[in-house]
Scaffold this motif. Structure first.
Motif, PDB file in Angstrom:
ATOM      1  N   ARG A  65      43.998  15.951  85.438  1.00 23.95           N
ATOM      2  CA  ARG A  65      44.385  14.554  85.223  1.00 23.95           C
ATOM      3  C   ARG A  65      43.209  13.725  84.703  1.00 23.95           C
ATOM      4  NH1 ARG A  65      47.258  17.407  84.957  1.00 23.95           N
ATOM      5  NH2 ARG A  65      49.069  17.897  86.183  1.00 23.95           N
ATOM      6  N   ARG A 120      43.810  11.847  81.201  1.00 23.93           N
ATOM      7  CA  ARG A 120      43.934  10.391  81.198  1.00 23.93           C
ATOM      8  C   ARG A 120      42.658   9.670  80.793  1.00 23.93           C
ATOM      9  NH1 ARG A 120      44.827   5.861  80.145  1.00 23.93           N
ATOM     10  NH2 ARG A 120      45.738   4.287  81.463  1.00 23.93           N
ATOM     11  N   ALA A 152      49.591  11.039  89.224  1.00 25.73           N
ATOM     12  CA  ALA A 152      48.504  12.025  89.362  1.00 25.73           C
ATOM     13  C   ALA A 152      48.100  12.170  90.823  1.00 25.73           C
ATOM     14  CB  ALA A 152      47.308  11.602  88.518  1.00 25.73           C
ATOM     15  N   GLU A 156      50.624  14.223  92.548  1.00 26.39           N
ATOM     16  CA  GLU A 156      50.437  15.639  92.202  1.00 26.39           C
ATOM     17  C   GLU A 156      49.329  16.267  93.045  1.00 26.39           C
ATOM     18  OE1 GLU A 156      50.588  16.952  88.001  1.00 26.39           O
ATOM     19  OE2 GLU A 156      50.973  14.827  87.600  1.00 26.39           O
TER      20      GLU A 156
END
Length: 160
Positions: free
Chosen positions: A56, A60, A107, A110
């Motif tokens: 992530r 990102r 995220a 997750e």
């Protein structure tokens, strides 16, 4: 990069510098601290949680794969030492639009579900972060569902 991240941590702790001037590295570090905190709440960071958090950060915030180990180590140490999450969420809330904050929540979901289980402390952290990031409960719930689907945990009984 580590020197810039250390300056960022020092500014957060001292309350200096406006959030509006936060460079991209500071956003990545703030996100990494939250991801590390979420990953560690169940007793430690396992490889699945670490892999999800690293992926992530790359997706990102453009943290390079070469920098991931250093960023995650620094973020993990900062997450352990920092009692207050407000400084980190303030940076993220000030720099990310609502969609960006929602992607961050996804995220985080997750990461907390990477081991297949949501622990009580993780659930509590997620509620707190949603509030600090101004992500409505409904949107956080939708982000949670998307995270479960991504992780293949969307079967009945697979989640808490």
């Amino acid at each position: 990069m580590l020197a810039r991240l250390q300056r960022f941590i020092a500014r957060l702790e001292s309350g200096g510098d406006s959030v509006k001037t936060a460079p991209r590295d500071e956003l990545a570090m703030a996100a990494a601290v939250l991801l590390s905190r979420a990953a560690a709440l169940d007793g430690g960071i396992d490889e699945r949680e670490r892999a999800v958090a690293a992926d992530r950060l790359v997706e990102r915030f453009g943290v390079s794969r070469e920098e991931i180990d250093a960023v995650m180590a620094e973020a993990g140490q900062t997450a352990e030492e920092s009692v207050d999450l407000y400084g980190f969420t303030r940076v993220l809330k000030g720099q990310l639009d609502p969609d960006g904050r929602l992607m961050l929540m996804e995220a985080l979901w997750e990461v907390v579900y990477a081991d297949g289980t949501l622990h009580d402390y993780e659930a509590q952290l997620m509620r707190r972060l949603a509030g600090l990031l101004f992500v409505p409960d409904r949107d956080s719930g939708e982000a949670r569902k998307r995270a479960l689907v991504k992780l293949g945990l969307d079967a009945p009984g697979a989640s808490d």
